[in-house]
Design an enzyme around this catalytic site. Sequence first.
Site, PDB file in Angstrom:
ATOM      1  N   HIS A   1      39.329 -37.995  55.631  1.00 32.06           N
ATOM      2  CA  HIS A   1      38.521 -38.333  56.805  1.00 32.06           C
ATOM      3  C   HIS A   1      37.055 -38.515  56.427  1.00 32.06           C
ATOM      4  O   HIS A   1      36.368 -39.410  56.949  1.00 32.06           O
ATOM      5  CB  HIS A   1      38.677 -37.220  57.848  1.00 32.06           C
ATOM      6  CG  HIS A   1      37.923 -37.466  59.112  1.00 32.06           C
ATOM      7  ND1 HIS A   1      36.883 -36.661  59.519  1.00 32.06           N
ATOM      8  CD2 HIS A   1      38.061 -38.417  60.065  1.00 32.06           C
ATOM      9  CE1 HIS A   1      36.411 -37.100  60.666  1.00 32.06           C
ATOM     10  NE2 HIS A   1      37.099 -38.169  61.024  1.00 32.06           N
TER      11      HIS A   1
ATOM     12  N   GLU B   1      36.650 -41.889  54.913  1.00 34.29           N
ATOM     13  CA  GLU B   1      36.647 -42.907  55.975  1.00 34.29           C
ATOM     14  C   GLU B   1      35.254 -43.081  56.573  1.00 34.29           C
ATOM     15  O   GLU B   1      34.788 -44.205  56.786  1.00 34.29           O
ATOM     16  CB  GLU B   1      37.639 -42.514  57.069  1.00 34.29           C
ATOM     17  CG  GLU B   1      37.656 -43.454  58.259  1.00 34.29           C
ATOM     18  CD  GLU B   1      37.843 -42.719  59.574  1.00 34.29           C
ATOM     19  OE1 GLU B   1      37.044 -42.950  60.498  1.00 34.29           O
ATOM     20  OE2 GLU B   1      38.793 -41.908  59.667  1.00 34.29           O
ATOM     21  N   HIS B   2      34.576 -41.972  56.837  1.00 32.86           N
ATOM     22  CA  HIS B   2      33.217 -42.046  57.380  1.00 32.86           C
ATOM     23  C   HIS B   2      32.256 -42.702  56.394  1.00 32.86           C
ATOM     24  O   HIS B   2      31.408 -43.516  56.776  1.00 32.86           O
ATOM     25  CB  HIS B   2      32.714 -40.644  57.719  1.00 32.86           C
ATOM     26  CG  HIS B   2      33.133 -40.152  59.062  1.00 32.86           C
ATOM     27  ND1 HIS B   2      32.241 -39.838  60.054  1.00 32.86           N
ATOM     28  CD2 HIS B   2      34.369 -39.927  59.587  1.00 32.86           C
ATOM     29  CE1 HIS B   2      32.889 -39.421  61.138  1.00 32.86           C
ATOM     30  NE2 HIS B   2      34.185 -39.459  60.873  1.00 32.86           N
TER      31      HIS B   2
ATOM     32  N   GLU C   1      25.971 -37.168  56.947  1.00 35.48           N
ATOM     33  CA  GLU C   1      27.240 -37.327  57.664  1.00 35.48           C
ATOM     34  C   GLU C   1      27.955 -36.002  57.879  1.00 35.48           C
ATOM     35  O   GLU C   1      28.809 -35.897  58.765  1.00 35.48           O
ATOM     36  CB  GLU C   1      28.136 -38.302  56.899  1.00 35.48           C
ATOM     37  CG  GLU C   1      29.242 -38.929  57.741  1.00 35.48           C
ATOM     38  CD  GLU C   1      28.722 -39.776  58.884  1.00 35.48           C
ATOM     39  OE1 GLU C   1      29.480 -40.000  59.848  1.00 35.48           O
ATOM     40  OE2 GLU C   1      27.556 -40.220  58.834  1.00 35.48           O
TER      41      GLU C   1
ATOM     42  N   GLU D   1      32.014 -33.770  65.344  1.00 34.04           N
ATOM     43  CA  GLU D   1      33.306 -34.355  65.737  1.00 34.04           C
ATOM     44  C   GLU D   1      34.366 -33.263  65.825  1.00 34.04           C
ATOM     45  O   GLU D   1      35.176 -33.237  66.759  1.00 34.04           O
ATOM     46  CB  GLU D   1      33.715 -35.430  64.724  1.00 34.04           C
ATOM     47  CG  GLU D   1      34.964 -36.205  65.095  1.00 34.04           C
ATOM     48  CD  GLU D   1      35.288 -37.301  64.106  1.00 34.04           C
ATOM     49  OE1 GLU D   1      36.444 -37.767  64.113  1.00 34.04           O
ATOM     50  OE2 GLU D   1      34.392 -37.699  63.322  1.00 34.04           O
TER      51      GLU D   1
END
Length: 211
Positions: free
Chosen positions: A49, A52-53, A123, A130
Amino acid sequence: MKNNINKTVLNNGVRILTQYMPHVRSVSMGVWVNAGARDETAAESGLSHFVEHMIFKGTKKRSTPEILANELDGLGSEHNAFTSKDHTAYFAKVSTEHVMQALDIIADIFLNATLSAREMNKERGAIIEEINMYEDMPMRAIHEEFEALLFGKDTPLGRSIAGPKSNIRTLKRNDLQKYMTDHYTAKNTTVCIAGKFNEKQVLLSLRSSLG
């Protein structure tokens, strides 16, 4: 109804699925990687994940997230990505006249992400927020708890895709680079394109960038 889906396999193993749809004026495209949360160890949980970011945080050609976002927005595109237990996808939808520009951007982020340590540190906070959001969503939290009970909290399928906050705080750039080297391989990659486009031109471009 006639099946007009064509499959092309490049010499290195990348699979390309194309479907020409003359009745539309748009093109949907995406790159699917046969890798996700189930491929992680406990220490790597959340890595798929995180990658992906980071894919959208700059490339050698498009050095900042703002440049990437402005170029994609300038095409009027819909674009996003997602991570699942067994695959990760990056996709965009554009009008027919912008297909080649969008294809160039998608190929660029997939092949040439710089994984900037500076952007990675920025990030971390976004991913932790999130995770906080997911924890505040009862339906999402229940689903993750069910998977943990079904598969076991100590198994890849029983762990959260986003990973624990402790991992997000400590994962390093080298971890992301190694993960991509191990899993973002030609034989793990499938490109799908559907809509109104010049198939020969698209395949030529993909052979050049991915072949």
